[in-house]
Design an enzyme around this catalytic site. Structure first.
Site: not given
Ligand code: PGA
Length: 270
Positions: A182, A250, A188, A95, A228, A11, A9, A97
């Site tokens: 998640e 990330g 993140g 998601h 993460s 983003k 992803n 976010e």
């Molecule tokens: P992250 O994001 O690997 O940066 O923690 C995961 C996600 O939001 O799907």
């Protein structure tokens, strides 16, 4: 045997030039991957760029969002037919976010701003139904906030999110979903959920799927872990019986690290 999925992803990262470079590097390294579905979810502006870079590879394309209407006066939204016309096969839905349930946020992100996209469980359900009607595979995200985990509400939160997400779907429709657990506090933040605990929550989610569909769907559906995931923790996660891959932010923005995640996911079923 469930085929694992490793989904990146991206983003709101990568302009078209950067997207081309990254997708081409991943295609170069892992384009002939077998035993693992690899999915790249760039921003909508880079979907066709990434499609060109992964042409003739085993890598699939996904969008980060969808709106349920087919067309019309919905400024800024993207419909299923539009995503299909860009070559998408998958779409991330719900998601944290987008739901306004943030893990790590900038200091100036007030609670009001955190709700800026404000997606509800009900809108997630509508989006899933729309995606399925266009034969896009939804990657449906659920997960608890830190304060919910601390209050011992994790199972309750994910149960409610999964139940609402699949509301009104037939068993064979639930079967074509991909779910992603998640925990919001792990997204993140660099703070990964303990592999045993992630496995336990995925088991809870599989149990809900068995209740909402049936036992065979529960055994077939792919459930990913996200939050993460990095090269140094991916092997422990992928070894867990319930974890069928990762949804990665990330570490998907760099070809070598994402390549290591793909290797680990493929090896988990070897
Ligand atoms: P992250 O994001 O690997 O940066 O923690 C995961 C996600 O939001 O799907």
């Amino acid at each position: 045997m469930r085929t694992p999925i490793m989904a990146g992803n991206w983003k709101m990262n990568c302009d078209n030039e950067e997207a081309w470079q990254l997708a081409a590097a991943i295609a170069d390294e892992k384009g002939d991957v077998e035993g693992c579905e690899v999915v790249l979810c760039p921003p909508a502006t880079a979907l066709t760029t990434v499609l060109a870079a992964i042409e003739d590879t085993n890598i699939g394309l996904g969008a980060q969002n969808i709106f349920w209407e087919e067309s019309g006066a919905y400024t800024g939204e993207l419909s299923g037919p539009m995503l299909l016309s860009c070559g998408c096969e998958y779409v991330i839905i719900g998601h944290s976010e987008r739901r306004g349930r943030f893990g790590s946020v900038a200091d100036d992100f007030t609670p009001e701003l955190q709700k800026v996209f404000g997606e509800s469980d009900a809108s997630v359900n509508r989006k899933i139904k729309a995606a399925l009607s266009y034969e896009l595979t939804p990657i449906v995200c659920v997960g608890e906030l830190l304060n919910e985990r601390q209050a011992g509400q994790t199972d309750e939160v994910v149960t409610s999110q999964v139940r609402t997400a699949v509301d009104g779907l037939a068993a064979d429709q639930i079967d074509s979903l991909v779910l992603a657990y998640e925990p919001v506090w792990a997204i993140g933040t660099g703070e990964v959920c303990d592999a045993d605990e992630a496995n336990r929550v995925l088991g809870v989610i599989r149990g809900i799927v068995a209740e909402c569909a049936d036992e065979s769907v529960a055994q077939e559906i792919r459930i990913l872990y996200g939050g993460s995931v990095k090269p140094d923790n991916v092997v422990g996660l992928m070894q867990q019986a319930e974890i069928d891959g990762g949804l990665v932010g990330g570490a998907s923005l760099e070809a070598d690290s994402f390549g290591e995640l793909i290797t680990a996911a493929s090896a988990s079923v070897a």
